[in-house]
Design a protein around this motif. Structure first.
Motif, short mmCIF file in Angstrom:
data_model
loop_
_atom_site.label_atom_id
_atom_site.label_comp_id
_atom_site.label_asym_id
_atom_site.label_seq_id
_atom_site.Cartn_x
_atom_site.Cartn_y
_atom_site.Cartn_z
N UNK A 150 -106.68 -76.44 33.47
CA UNK A 150 -107.02 -77.48 35.18
C UNK A 150 -106.08 -76.49 36.21
N UNK A 151 -106.42 -75.31 36.66
CA UNK A 151 -105.58 -74.32 37.70
C UNK A 151 -106.42 -74.76 39.27
N UNK A 152 -105.50 -74.57 39.82
CA UNK A 152 -105.11 -74.91 41.47
C UNK A 152 -106.58 -73.45 41.63
N UNK A 153 -107.22 -73.79 43.00
CA UNK A 153 -107.81 -72.75 43.40
C UNK A 153 -106.97 -72.01 44.51
N UNK A 154 -107.66 -71.24 45.49
CA UNK A 154 -107.17 -70.81 46.20
C UNK A 154 -107.83 -71.17 47.29
N UNK A 155 -109.11 -71.36 48.03
CA UNK A 155 -109.23 -72.00 48.78
C UNK A 155 -109.72 -73.81 48.81
N UNK A 156 -109.67 -74.29 50.13
CA UNK A 156 -109.53 -75.56 50.52
C UNK A 156 -111.69 -76.00 51.15
N UNK A 157 -112.18 -74.84 51.08
CA UNK A 157 -113.52 -75.28 52.04
C UNK A 157 -114.50 -75.51 50.66
N UNK A 158 -115.37 -76.29 51.21
CA UNK A 158 -115.80 -77.18 49.52
C UNK A 158 -117.23 -76.09 49.11
N UNK A 159 -117.39 -75.26 50.61
CA UNK A 159 -118.47 -74.24 50.33
C UNK A 159 -117.96 -72.73 49.65
N UNK A 160 -117.36 -72.61 49.91
CA UNK A 160 -116.55 -71.37 49.18
C UNK A 160 -116.42 -70.99 47.46
N UNK A 161 -116.81 -70.50 46.67
CA UNK A 161 -116.41 -70.18 45.29
C UNK A 161 -115.16 -70.89 44.69
N UNK A 162 -115.29 -71.33 43.70
CA UNK A 162 -113.89 -71.53 43.81
C UNK A 162 -113.16 -69.77 42.57
N UNK A 163 -111.75 -69.59 42.91
CA UNK A 163 -111.39 -69.30 42.53
C UNK A 163 -109.72 -68.85 42.36
N UNK A 164 -108.96 -67.79 41.48
CA UNK A 164 -107.84 -68.31 41.24
C UNK A 164 -107.36 -66.52 41.48
N UNK A 165 -106.07 -66.79 42.70
CA UNK A 165 -105.23 -65.65 42.91
C UNK A 165 -103.97 -65.47 42.53
N UNK A 166 -103.45 -64.86 41.61
CA UNK A 166 -101.98 -65.40 41.00
C UNK A 166 -100.88 -65.33 42.17
N UNK A 167 -101.04 -64.19 43.15
CA UNK A 167 -99.69 -64.25 43.57
C UNK A 167 -100.38 -65.29 44.76
N UNK A 168 -101.07 -66.08 45.33
CA UNK A 168 -101.50 -67.27 46.19
C UNK A 168 -100.80 -68.56 45.13
N UNK A 169 -101.19 -68.05 43.74
CA UNK A 169 -100.64 -69.32 43.44
C UNK A 169 -99.22 -69.27 42.30
N UNK A 170 -98.66 -68.15 42.73
CA UNK A 170 -97.08 -68.19 42.84
C UNK A 170 -96.52 -68.98 43.88
N UNK A 171 -97.58 -68.63 45.12
CA UNK A 171 -96.29 -68.85 46.17
C UNK A 171 -97.03 -70.53 46.69
N UNK A 172 -98.05 -71.05 46.20
CA UNK A 172 -98.12 -72.74 45.34
C UNK A 172 -97.26 -73.38 44.90
N UNK A 173 -96.63 -72.76 44.05
CA UNK A 173 -96.38 -72.93 43.20
C UNK A 173 -94.87 -73.12 43.10
N UNK A 174 -94.01 -71.95 44.18
CA UNK A 174 -92.68 -71.44 44.90
C UNK A 174 -92.74 -73.19 45.60
N UNK A 175 -93.50 -73.57 46.18
CA UNK A 175 -93.51 -74.94 47.12
C UNK A 175 -93.07 -75.68 46.22
N UNK A 176 -93.66 -76.06 45.99
CA UNK A 176 -93.84 -77.22 44.85
C UNK A 176 -92.12 -77.75 44.26
N UNK A 177 -91.87 -76.27 43.30
CA UNK A 177 -90.89 -76.09 42.17
C UNK A 177 -89.32 -76.72 43.53
N UNK A 178 -89.73 -75.61 44.92
CA UNK A 178 -88.79 -75.61 45.83
C UNK A 178 -87.95 -77.57 46.10
N UNK A 179 -89.44 -78.31 46.38
CA UNK A 179 -89.39 -80.32 46.39
C UNK A 179 -88.66 -80.86 44.99
#
Length: 334
Positions: A150-179
């Motif tokens: 189960x992996x985070x998806x790039x978009x918060x939209x309901x109708x946008x196809x799911x996708x995983x961009x590793x750079x976006x994921x790393x930025x998201x995890x950076x936020x979570x780890x920082x806190x």
């Protein structure tokens, strides 16, 4: 030189008004000025991380830059007040500004995304409670992959196809780890996914990071996260280092080389200084759009991988922040 670069960033913010970035497609000779928030939030992210290493004078200038950038954030927040953010203004909605076609079509209206949301939430210095609430919300948009992860998806939209961009994921995890938020199954699965994709930065950049899609940007993001936080991703460090050295052997674009040199310095490598007497931003971009990628038709998906059908973004403000980062890192390396 660092003082001059930081001053130039501040001057650019004051003089560019509402047009601080450029989108372009070289094949079609297409170029438009615009105001995506990614360019500003990315620049401020870099300056926030550099701040403890700056002199008091530079810290004062960085604080003013932060004020100028963060005052733009409310215009990009979710239109209904949710704690997510969009690449383009939402109040009112203005996607692909100054264009002739795309700004008039709802198909090209972007949903909010984890990348801009993470960068803005980090740089506006949100509270731990806010970041936890955002994490809870983001978990609800994660995708269950065929692998069982189960992996985070790039978009918060309901109708946008799911996708995983590793750079976006790393930025998201950076936020979570920082806190220092507790790791969930989604966090662990996302880190495992990132570890699996780390070896594909040179061979499949578009497939693993559609919105960055160059080895330099991908390896830079891996290095940025790994140099700051201990995580289950640490075992990929030898692979990231080997990829960086291999990519440098062939890279001709100056700023791509600078990015990879910064990445190596972040990972503790000793490096000879770059020649900064002829800094150029030519051939460099920091973001990619593939308008045909969300379509299911195989031909359109194939077109989405070709540069002629991609849109590229650049901003001198963001580029100069990357240059400032290298200057600080290289000074610590001497």
């Amino acid at each position: 030189m660092l003082c001059r670069i930081i001053s130039e960033i501040e001057t650019a913010l004051r003089s560019h008004g509402d047009q601080w970035a450029t989108r372009f497609t070289p094949f079609w000779h297409y170029r438009r000025q615009e105001n995506n928030i990614f360019s500003l939030a990315s620049a401020l992210f870099i300056l926030r991380e550099l701040e403890p290493r700056l002199s008091p004078e530079h810290q004062h200038k960085a604080a003013e830059i932060a004020r100028l950038i963060t005052r733009e954030y409310p215009r990009f927040q979710n239109k209904d007040g949710r704690m997510t953010y969009n690449f383009y203004p939402t109040r009112p909605s203005r996607h692909f500004p100054n264009g002739y076609i795309m700004q008039h079509l709802d198909h090209f209206r972007l949903p909010d995304d984890i990348d801009d949301t993470a960068l803005i939430t980090f740089t506006r210095q949100a509270s731990p409670k806010e970041v936890q609430a955002l994490k809870d919300l983001t978990e609800g948009f994660a995708e269950d992959l065929p692998s069982g992860k189960r992996v985070y998806s790039t978009w918060y939209g309901k109708n946008m196809p799911k996708e995983q961009d590793v750079c976006a994921l790393l930025n998201l995890l950076y936020l979570f780890f920082a806190f220092e938020l507790p790791l969930t199954r989604t966090d662990r699965d996302t880190i495992s996914f990132l570890a699996e994709k780390a070896g594909e930065a040179l061979s499949r950049p578009f497939e693993i990071a559609r919105h960055y899609a160059t080895p330099a940007l991908i390896l830079y993001h891996y290095s940025r996260f790994m140099s700051r936080f201990a995580s289950p991703l640490d075992h990929t460090k030898p692979l990231i280092l080997a990829s960086l050295y291999k990519a440098l052997e062939q890279e001709k674009v100056f700023m791509n080389r600078l990015l990879m040199e910064s990445a190596l310095l972040k990972l503790g490598e000793k490096r000879p200084p770059l020649d900064l007497s002829r800094v150029t931003f030519n051939g460099f971009h920091t973001f990619i759009g593939a308008p045909f990628a969300p379509f299911a038709h195989p031909l359109l998906k194939k077109w989405s991988e070709k540069s002629a059908y991609q849109i590229f973004w650049r901003s001198d403000i963001h580029h100069k922040a990357l240059l400032a980062e290298y200057l600080v890192l290289s000074s610590l390396n001497s």
